[in-house]
Design a protein around this motif. Structure first.
Motif, PDB file in Angstrom:
ATOM      1  N   GLU A  25       0.833  -1.203   0.000  1.00  0.00           N
ATOM      2  CA  GLU A  25       0.000   0.000   0.000  1.00  0.00           C
ATOM      3  C   GLU A  25       0.871   1.256   0.000  1.00  0.00           C
ATOM      4  O   GLU A  25       1.866   1.343   0.721  1.00  0.00           O
ATOM      5  CB  GLU A  25      -0.911   0.004   1.226  1.00  0.00           C
ATOM      6  CG  GLU A  25      -1.912   1.150   1.246  1.00  0.00           C
ATOM      7  CD  GLU A  25      -2.872   1.069   2.427  1.00  0.00           C
ATOM      8  OE1 GLU A  25      -3.692   1.999   2.581  1.00  0.00           O
ATOM      9  OE2 GLU A  25      -2.789   0.073   3.184  1.00  0.00           O
ATOM     10  N   GLY A  26       0.492   2.216  -0.825  1.00  0.00           N
ATOM     11  CA  GLY A  26       1.197   3.491  -0.878  1.00  0.00           C
ATOM     12  C   GLY A  26       2.460   3.485  -1.716  1.00  0.00           C
ATOM     13  O   GLY A  26       3.165   4.494  -1.773  1.00  0.00           O
ATOM     14  N   LEU A  27       2.755   2.376  -2.378  1.00  0.00           N
ATOM     15  CA  LEU A  27       3.960   2.285  -3.196  1.00  0.00           C
ATOM     16  C   LEU A  27       3.855   3.211  -4.408  1.00  0.00           C
ATOM     17  O   LEU A  27       2.883   3.155  -5.161  1.00  0.00           O
ATOM     18  CB  LEU A  27       4.169   0.844  -3.653  1.00  0.00           C
ATOM     19  CG  LEU A  27       5.491   0.514  -4.346  1.00  0.00           C
ATOM     20  CD1 LEU A  27       6.654   0.690  -3.377  1.00  0.00           C
ATOM     21  CD2 LEU A  27       5.458  -0.916  -4.872  1.00  0.00           C
ATOM     22  N   GLU A  28       4.855   4.057  -4.582  1.00  0.00           N
ATOM     23  CA  GLU A  28       4.841   5.053  -5.662  1.00  0.00           C
ATOM     24  C   GLU A  28       5.243   4.405  -6.984  1.00  0.00           C
ATOM     25  O   GLU A  28       6.290   3.766  -7.090  1.00  0.00           O
ATOM     26  CB  GLU A  28       5.831   6.177  -5.336  1.00  0.00           C
ATOM     27  CG  GLU A  28       5.879   7.300  -6.363  1.00  0.00           C
ATOM     28  CD  GLU A  28       4.735   8.283  -6.226  1.00  0.00           C
ATOM     29  OE1 GLU A  28       4.599   9.144  -7.106  1.00  0.00           O
ATOM     30  OE2 GLU A  28       3.986   8.192  -5.223  1.00  0.00           O
ATOM     31  N   PRO A  29       4.409   4.551  -8.037  1.00  0.00           N
ATOM     32  CA  PRO A  29       4.789   4.003  -9.343  1.00  0.00           C
ATOM     33  C   PRO A  29       6.015   4.705  -9.916  1.00  0.00           C
ATOM     34  O   PRO A  29       6.263   5.881  -9.644  1.00  0.00           O
ATOM     35  CB  PRO A  29       3.558   4.281 -10.220  1.00  0.00           C
ATOM     36  CG  PRO A  29       2.443   4.552  -9.276  1.00  0.00           C
ATOM     37  CD  PRO A  29       3.079   5.175  -8.067  1.00  0.00           C
ATOM     38  N   LYS A  30       6.748   3.995 -10.696  1.00  0.00           N
ATOM     39  CA  LYS A  30       7.881   4.562 -11.435  1.00  0.00           C
ATOM     40  C   LYS A  30       7.380   5.495 -12.524  1.00  0.00           C
ATOM     41  O   LYS A  30       7.949   6.560 -12.779  1.00  0.00           O
ATOM     42  CB  LYS A  30       8.690   3.411 -12.030  1.00  0.00           C
ATOM     43  CG  LYS A  30       9.910   3.786 -12.835  1.00  0.00           C
ATOM     44  CD  LYS A  30      10.593   2.515 -13.324  1.00  0.00           C
ATOM     45  CE  LYS A  30      11.777   2.816 -14.223  1.00  0.00           C
ATOM     46  NZ  LYS A  30      12.412   1.543 -14.689  1.00  0.00           N
ATOM     47  N   VAL A  31       6.317   5.083 -13.196  1.00  0.00           N
ATOM     48  CA  VAL A  31       5.639   5.892 -14.211  1.00  0.00           C
ATOM     49  C   VAL A  31       4.138   5.729 -13.999  1.00  0.00           C
ATOM     50  O   VAL A  31       3.654   4.608 -13.807  1.00  0.00           O
ATOM     51  CB  VAL A  31       6.009   5.454 -15.641  1.00  0.00           C
ATOM     52  CG1 VAL A  31       5.317   6.334 -16.672  1.00  0.00           C
ATOM     53  CG2 VAL A  31       7.519   5.499 -15.852  1.00  0.00           C
TER      54      VAL A  31
END
Length: 218
Positions: free
Chosen positions: A83-89
């Motif tokens: 949860e909350g993991l930021e996408p690379k793009v």
């Protein structure tokens, strides 16, 4: 699913398809043929428990290899990642994107219904939430589409193929990121768009007989 379990499932599902004289593609597309580029099923096949998904489609002649019928695109749902993991793009619509998924791998099928290759694609092909290779590889075991509303043999075959080829898929995802880095160095932010001119980032052929022969069934 262990490699041995995956191998048994792949053999079982392919054998049953052959016995029923109904190859894989006829379990996915209409008997009178597929419309080019259309998703089958229309709203994708979604596992009711973990939300992994797949869809199959067929490219127009001249836009695919001559021995390819079509290919599956396979996805994890964002809820299968931390949860909350930021996408690379991000996808073009960001959090408003209709599908909160990340592309795992594509599986090419030949005109006889047999797997012919694995490949990864550039971001513009799927407009997904793109995550780094280490994240995707860690969550490869979470991919499961056994419980979609589509053909049970197709569902189980796709899940088992990913489990059987987990090491090869991991390497393809690493190669995907390496190729993306090269494109970013050349094109900047346009590396992830059609402007890069690159659609397929990594690919390997499939020799299913050789793969199954390499498995120690004990």
């Amino acid at each position: 699913m262990t490699p041995v379990e995956a191998a048994h499932t792949v053999i079982e599902t392919i054998t049953q398809m052959a016995q029923e004289r109904k190859p894989l593609m006829l379990r996915v597309v209409p008997e009178d043929g597929a419309k080019f580029w259309k998703h089958y099923p229309e709203k994708d096949a979604r596992d009711k428990f973990c939300k992994s998904r797949w869809y199959y489609h067929v490219h127009a002649a001249g836009n695919r290899d001559t021995d390819e019928h079509g290919h599956f695109h396979l996805f994890l749902h964002r809820t299968q990642l931390p949860e909350g993991l930021e996408p690379k793009v991000w996808p073009p619509l960001g959090e408003k994107a209709k599908a909160h998924v990340t592309h795992l791998i594509a599986l090419s099928i030949d005109t006889q219904g047999i797997p012919r290759s694995w490949f990864t694609v550039n971001h513009f092909v799927t407009n997904e939430f793109l995550y780094p290779a280490d994240v995707m590889i860690e969550h490869l075991p979470d991919f499961n589409v056994d419980h979609t509303a589509e053909d049970d043999l197709v569902n189980r075959f796709v899940t088992a193929m990913v489990a059987l080829y987990r090491d090869e898929i991991a390497e393809l995802i690493r190669e995907r990121d390496a190729r993306q880095a090269e494109l970013v160095a050349e094109f900047g932010d346009k590396a992830y768009t059609k402007a890069s001119g690159v659609e397929v980032l990594s690919q390997i052929p499939i020799d299913l007989d050789a793969k199954l022969s390499s498995i120690d069934f004990g």
